[in-house]
Write a protein that holds these residues in place. Structure first.
Motif, PDB file in Angstrom:
ATOM      1  N   PRO A  61       0.818  -1.222   0.000  1.00  0.00           N
ATOM      2  CA  PRO A  61       0.000   0.000   0.000  1.00  0.00           C
ATOM      3  C   PRO A  61       0.845   1.262   0.000  1.00  0.00           C
ATOM      4  O   PRO A  61       0.380   2.317  -0.445  1.00  0.00           O
ATOM      5  CB  PRO A  61      -0.830  -0.132   1.284  1.00  0.00           C
ATOM      6  N   GLU A  62       2.077   1.170   0.464  1.00  0.00           N
ATOM      7  CA  GLU A  62       2.931   2.344   0.498  1.00  0.00           C
ATOM      8  C   GLU A  62       3.891   2.402  -0.699  1.00  0.00           C
ATOM      9  O   GLU A  62       4.794   3.234  -0.741  1.00  0.00           O
ATOM     10  CB  GLU A  62       3.739   2.345   1.798  1.00  0.00           C
ATOM     11  N   GLY A  63       3.718   1.499  -1.682  1.00  0.00           N
ATOM     12  CA  GLY A  63       4.550   1.524  -2.871  1.00  0.00           C
ATOM     13  C   GLY A  63       5.826   0.712  -2.694  1.00  0.00           C
ATOM     14  O   GLY A  63       5.985  -0.009  -1.701  1.00  0.00           O
ATOM     15  N   PRO A  64       6.764   0.775  -3.620  1.00  0.00           N
ATOM     16  CA  PRO A  64       6.653   1.585  -4.836  1.00  0.00           C
ATOM     17  C   PRO A  64       5.850   0.871  -5.931  1.00  0.00           C
ATOM     18  O   PRO A  64       5.858  -0.357  -6.013  1.00  0.00           O
ATOM     19  CB  PRO A  64       8.110   1.747  -5.264  1.00  0.00           C
ATOM     20  N   PHE A  65       5.169   1.669  -6.756  1.00  0.00           N
ATOM     21  CA  PHE A  65       4.442   1.161  -7.914  1.00  0.00           C
ATOM     22  C   PHE A  65       5.352   1.359  -9.123  1.00  0.00           C
ATOM     23  O   PHE A  65       5.755   2.484  -9.437  1.00  0.00           O
ATOM     24  CB  PHE A  65       3.126   1.899  -8.089  1.00  0.00           C
ATOM     25  N   ILE A  66       5.702   0.255  -9.788  1.00  0.00           N
ATOM     26  CA  ILE A  66       6.709   0.274 -10.855  1.00  0.00           C
ATOM     27  C   ILE A  66       6.018   0.113 -12.208  1.00  0.00           C
ATOM     28  O   ILE A  66       5.148  -0.750 -12.374  1.00  0.00           O
ATOM     29  CB  ILE A  66       7.736  -0.846 -10.653  1.00  0.00           C
ATOM     30  N   SER A  67       6.400   0.958 -13.149  1.00  0.00           N
ATOM     31  CA  SER A  67       5.897   0.862 -14.520  1.00  0.00           C
ATOM     32  C   SER A  67       7.080   0.836 -15.481  1.00  0.00           C
ATOM     33  O   SER A  67       8.120   1.451 -15.237  1.00  0.00           O
ATOM     34  CB  SER A  67       4.993   2.058 -14.851  1.00  0.00           C
ATOM     35  N   TYR A  68       6.912   0.106 -16.585  1.00  0.00           N
ATOM     36  CA  TYR A  68       7.953  -0.034 -17.594  1.00  0.00           C
ATOM     37  C   TYR A  68       7.418   0.443 -18.940  1.00  0.00           C
ATOM     38  O   TYR A  68       6.231   0.245 -19.265  1.00  0.00           O
ATOM     39  CB  TYR A  68       8.401  -1.492 -17.721  1.00  0.00           C
ATOM     40  N   SER A  69       8.284   1.048 -19.708  1.00  0.00           N
ATOM     41  CA  SER A  69       7.972   1.416 -21.089  1.00  0.00           C
ATOM     42  C   SER A  69       9.236   1.245 -21.920  1.00  0.00           C
ATOM     43  O   SER A  69      10.353   1.235 -21.392  1.00  0.00           O
ATOM     44  CB  SER A  69       7.460   2.858 -21.184  1.00  0.00           C
TER      45      SER A  69
ATOM     46  N   GLU B 148      12.647   1.893 -19.993  1.00  0.00           N
ATOM     47  CA  GLU B 148      12.482   2.980 -19.027  1.00  0.00           C
ATOM     48  C   GLU B 148      11.672   2.472 -17.827  1.00  0.00           C
ATOM     49  O   GLU B 148      10.557   1.998 -17.979  1.00  0.00           O
ATOM     50  CB  GLU B 148      11.777   4.170 -19.668  1.00  0.00           C
ATOM     51  N   LYS B 149      12.264   2.572 -16.648  1.00  0.00           N
ATOM     52  CA  LYS B 149      11.636   2.107 -15.412  1.00  0.00           C
ATOM     53  C   LYS B 149      11.338   3.317 -14.531  1.00  0.00           C
ATOM     54  O   LYS B 149      12.225   4.129 -14.254  1.00  0.00           O
ATOM     55  CB  LYS B 149      12.574   1.134 -14.697  1.00  0.00           C
ATOM     56  N   ILE B 150      10.077   3.434 -14.104  1.00  0.00           N
ATOM     57  CA  ILE B 150       9.659   4.565 -13.273  1.00  0.00           C
ATOM     58  C   ILE B 150       9.050   4.028 -11.983  1.00  0.00           C
ATOM     59  O   ILE B 150       8.135   3.194 -12.014  1.00  0.00           O
ATOM     60  CB  ILE B 150       8.645   5.459 -14.010  1.00  0.00           C
TER      61      ILE B 150
ATOM     62  N   ASP C 290       9.723   9.103  -9.206  1.00  0.00           N
ATOM     63  CA  ASP C 290      11.166   9.293  -9.197  1.00  0.00           C
ATOM     64  C   ASP C 290      11.653   9.508 -10.628  1.00  0.00           C
ATOM     65  O   ASP C 290      10.957   9.158 -11.593  1.00  0.00           O
ATOM     66  CB  ASP C 290      11.854   8.064  -8.609  1.00  0.00           C
ATOM     67  N   PRO C 291      12.831  10.076 -10.801  1.00  0.00           N
ATOM     68  CA  PRO C 291      13.397  10.170 -12.155  1.00  0.00           C
ATOM     69  C   PRO C 291      13.507   8.790 -12.786  1.00  0.00           C
ATOM     70  O   PRO C 291      13.832   7.812 -12.108  1.00  0.00           O
ATOM     71  CB  PRO C 291      14.780  10.789 -11.924  1.00  0.00           C
ATOM     72  N   PRO C 292      13.217   8.669 -14.070  1.00  0.00           N
ATOM     73  CA  PRO C 292      13.239   7.354 -14.715  1.00  0.00           C
ATOM     74  C   PRO C 292      14.633   6.753 -14.737  1.00  0.00           C
ATOM     75  O   PRO C 292      15.635   7.450 -14.847  1.00  0.00           O
ATOM     76  CB  PRO C 292      12.734   7.638 -16.135  1.00  0.00           C
TER      77      PRO C 292
END
Length: 650
Positions: free
Chosen positions: A324-332, A488-490, A552-554
């Protein structure tokens, strides 16, 4: 068998190193024309003894006198130079003239004299012998018609040292910077001039390709030089009435889209242009283009297309489930390539809403326009806060990019301010970026739109580049472009609400306070019951990230990078189409997790049908696909005069 010392058989001349005559003498020495099995010696001495008066009865040779002891027949000597297994055989790359001289030195060795060379030979080929000077000894060749001096180090030629009988002159692969040296005066009967792969530069070269200098010229090769002015060059070539074959490809002037049409229409007698036959239909297609040549833009036009990306690893399956406190990771994922930049900065045509600029270039522009004193405070605050944070993120390389619907990333190398002296401050100016994500000097980095992971990622990218600095474009095509696939990982984190200080309530009576406290207790009870019910529902539902997140910065990771060769565009090809293969980067572990995740999304099959279906194991069907990307770079060329005129309306 005794051999004869070559130094005693002919006079050695001490030539100057680097001259043409010295190279010819050295080549003849290596042929060993006066040594066994060539020349005259004990191996064939009786055939060349001086004749003495004899009686008629003694003129008929007896069998034992045909070949004396210790001598060889002509056929045996010829076999020694013709057989590839013989130690006296010539090298495989020897010319036809070399073989002819060796056999002539066996059959008629008395003819091998200086007078024979100078009066007999009509062709002289001295290639890759480090010749720097064509001296006056070349004039001794009285009947020389063909002179080939390719792949040497000639910078200038005194035309007075060229025989007037020359018809063919080839100087490919030298260091000639101007044709002026060949025109004072030029050989009057020259029919072919080859000056490809030299250093010819400047619009003044068109002054030396006129009928006044070359009245009989039929074939001219000026390919792969630095000629840039097509209009002035064609104006000089129009005076050559006998010109039928022309090569100009490899020059910057051949990169303009109207190059072939303008040349074909201007030179009506031309039969072959850049090794391609000029057909009557092609002349008809470009009829009238030469009249309006000055109106056409002198720039090169390229269309870059990037297609599908395959074989990308799905890194998301390797990450743990977010709390619930993260981190939530997204990739592109996206693809980058570098392309040449004009000096005026207007060479890359693209929509302003589709462009994206690296923060380094914005900061560099401000540094160039403002004084160092005014930026001293800003350098310590802005640079240290923004760029140093990127360098410290996860110990990996990173670049801060704008997010959204952009399709192009434009990165330019930013010069550092001159007032920075400290190495610590200098290190803060640049984050630790992977060098493969930075453009080469003089180029700009472009990027496709960021896409989520799929088995096949469609880029659907097209970009048109219009470039005016043709010399820079040629150098870029010789160097090639670097294509890179980037992940790219954010990391996103929930935004914590800031505490708000509530104002102190006004003093009221004790009775009112008791009533309010009772009401609050009732409301609290209701809220607790509602919260417990909501929590039970939330536990059943899938966890979703909160709406408000801070990012955060990617973090960027290069999955594959390689060079695409663009030199075929200089050699006449209209496009370079390739599939960049960076090898297999997937692992069985990640693909197994991806396969298990995707199989859950497939609709359930009825039990009856499922029992009939064979379910192969993952290992039996696993075939990792290499990381590839489809790319095409096309050099725009007009196909008709109508297409050229339409470009004027754009």
């Amino acid at each position: 068998m005794a051999t004869r010392d070559s130094s005693a058989s002919y006079r050695k001349t001490e030539g100057i190193p680097g001259t043409l005559s010295t190279a010819v003498q050295e080549h003849l020495r290596k042929l060993c024309l006066r040594e066994f099995p060539c020349g005259t010696g004990s191996w064939n001495k009786s055939r060349f003894l001086p004749h003495t008066p004899r009686a008629w009865r003694n003129l008929v040779p007896r069998e034992e006198e045909i070949v004396s002891a210790g001598e060889e027949t002509v056929e045996a000597l010829l076999g020694l130079v013709r057989s590839s297994h013989s130690p006296w055989a010539l090298m495989k790359d020897s010319s036809v003239e070399d073989h002819f001289l060796r056999e002539l030195a066996i059959q008629h060795p008395l003819m091998i004299k200086d007078t024979f060379f100078y009066s007999y030979f009509r062709s002289l080929r001295v290639v890759d012998k480090e010749v720097t000077l064509v001296d006056k000894d070349l004039l001794k060749f009285l009947k020389l018609e063909e002179l080939i001096l390719s792949a040497n180090k000639i910078e200038e030629i005194d035309a007075n040292n060229l025989p007037r009988t020359l018809k063919v002159l080839e100087l490919y692969g030298n260091l000639i910077a101007s044709m002026e040296c060949l025109c004072s005066p030029p050989p009057p009967n020259l029919q072919h001039l080859g000056l490809g792969h030299n250093k010819l530069l400047g619009p003044l070269q068109s002054l030396y390709v006129t009928s006044r200098n070359w009245p009989q010229l039929v074939s001219l090769d000026l390919g792969f030089n630095e000629l840039t002015d097509l209009q002035s060059m064609i104006a000089g070539l129009c005076t050559l009435k006998h010109l039928r074959l022309l090569v100009l490809q490899g020059n910057p002037l051949a990169l303009v889209p109207y190059y072939r049409g303008f040349t074909v229409d201007s030179l009506a007698r031309l039969c072959v242009l850049d090794d391609i036959t000029v057909s009557p239909s092609e002349k008809h297609q470009f009829r009238g283009l030469s009249i309006h040549g000055d109106l056409l833009a002198r720039e090169a036009q390229f269309l870059v297309t990037i297609g599908n990306v395959r074989g990308v690893i799905d890194s998301s399956v390797l990450d743990p489930e977010p709390g619930p406190e993260g981190p939530f990771i997204s990739y592109s994922y996206y693809v980058t390539y570098d392309f040449v930049e004009d000096e005026d900065g207007e060479g890359n045509v693209r929509a302003s809403t589709m462009a994206e600029t690296h923060p380094d270039s914005v900061l560099a522009e401000r540094i160039r326009t403002e004084s160092p004193e005014g930026l001293s405070k800003e350098l310590s605050e802005f640079i240290a806060e923004e760029m140093n944070e990127m360098a410290e993120d996860s110990g990996e390389s990173g670049i801060t990019d704008l997010q959204g619907s952009e399709t192009t990333l434009s990165i330019r190398s930013a010069p550092l301010p001159q007032s920075i002296d400290s190495s610590e401050e200098l290190s803060k100016l640049r984050p630790r970026i992977d060098p493969r994500l930075c453009p080469s000097p003089g180029t700009v980095l472009f990027s496709t739109v960021r896409k989520p992971w799929t088995d096949v990622i469609p880029c659907n990218y097209e970009m048109k580049h219009n470039l005016k600095e043709l010399v820079r474009v040629k150098n870029f095509l010789l160097a090639g472009t670097t294509v890179t696939i980037v992940e790219e990982k954010i990391l996103s984190w929930p935004v914590l609400p800031t505490p708000v200080e509530s104002p102190l309530p006004a003093k009221k009576g004790k009775a009112d306070k008791k009533e309010k406290e009772k009401e609050k207790e009732k409301e609290k009870g209701k809220k607790q019951k509602a919260e417990e019910a909501a929590k039970e529902k939330e536990l059943k539902k899938k966890k979703e990230p909160p709406k408000e997140l801070r990012q955060d910065p990617p973090v960027l990771r290069v999955l594959g990078s390689g060079l695409v060769y663009l030199e075929p565009l200089l050699a006449g090809d209209s496009a370079v189409t390739t599939v960049c293969n960076f090898g297999v980067i997937r692992t069985m572990e990640s693909d197994r997790l991806t396969y298990a995740r995707d199989s859950k999304k497939i609709k359930k099959v009825p039990k009856k049908e499922k029992s009939k279906m064979a379910t192969p194991t993952f290992e039996s069907v696993y075939q990792p696909e290499p990381l590839t990307v489809e790319i095409q770079i096309q050099l725009q060329q007009y196909r008709s005069v109508e297409e050229a005129f339409l470009s004027l309306l754009d």
